[in-house]
Scaffold this motif. Structure first.
Motif, short mmCIF file in Angstrom:
data_model
loop_
_atom_site.label_atom_id
_atom_site.label_comp_id
_atom_site.label_asym_id
_atom_site.label_seq_id
_atom_site.Cartn_x
_atom_site.Cartn_y
_atom_site.Cartn_z
N ILE A 28 0.83 -1.21 0.00
CA ILE A 28 0.00 0.00 0.00
C ILE A 28 0.87 1.25 0.00
O ILE A 28 0.69 2.14 -0.84
N THR A 29 1.80 1.34 0.93
CA THR A 29 2.59 2.57 1.07
C THR A 29 3.67 2.71 -0.01
O THR A 29 4.02 3.83 -0.38
N LEU A 32 0.85 1.53 -4.06
CA LEU A 32 -0.45 2.15 -4.34
C LEU A 32 -0.50 3.63 -3.96
O LEU A 32 -1.06 4.43 -4.71
N ASP A 33 0.06 4.01 -2.83
CA ASP A 33 0.04 5.42 -2.44
C ASP A 33 0.76 6.31 -3.46
O ASP A 33 0.21 7.33 -3.88
N ALA A 45 -6.76 1.86 -8.89
CA ALA A 45 -5.90 2.10 -7.73
C ALA A 45 -6.73 2.51 -6.52
O ALA A 45 -6.42 2.11 -5.39
N GLN A 46 -7.78 3.28 -6.73
CA GLN A 46 -8.66 3.65 -5.63
C GLN A 46 -9.35 2.42 -5.04
O GLN A 46 -9.43 2.26 -3.82
N THR A 49 -6.78 0.20 -3.20
CA THR A 49 -6.42 0.80 -1.92
C THR A 49 -7.54 0.63 -0.90
O THR A 49 -7.29 0.27 0.26
N THR A 53 -6.98 -1.68 2.33
CA THR A 53 -7.02 -0.99 3.62
C THR A 53 -7.94 -1.74 4.58
O THR A 53 -7.63 -1.87 5.78
#
Length: 64
Positions: A28-29, A32-33, A45-46, A49, A53
């Motif tokens: 994620i970090t 994706l971020d 991507a939204q 994520t 999450t």
């Protein structure tokens, strides 16, 4: 081989969850971020994520 004590099994599973949580957090970090920072309107991507999450929150609770 596992012992016959269920507490040992639980501790093993919790360690596995923590390990998976660490890997997922890095995805994620680290991937994706930055992707969303560059392309904030990317629907895939939204979605990824948001879903990951939720999984991350679940793993965090299970590893306690």
């Amino acid at each position: 081989m596992f012992s016959d004590d269920p507490a040992d099994w639980i501790q093993y599973v919790k360690r596995q969850f923590r390990q998976t949580l660490g890997r997922l957090t890095r995805v994620i970090t680290g991937t994706l971020d930055p992707h969303l920072a560059r392309y904030p309107d990317d629907e895939w991507a939204q979605l990824a994520t948001a879903q990951l999450t939720g999984v991350r929150a679940t793993l965090a609770q299970l590893s306690k």
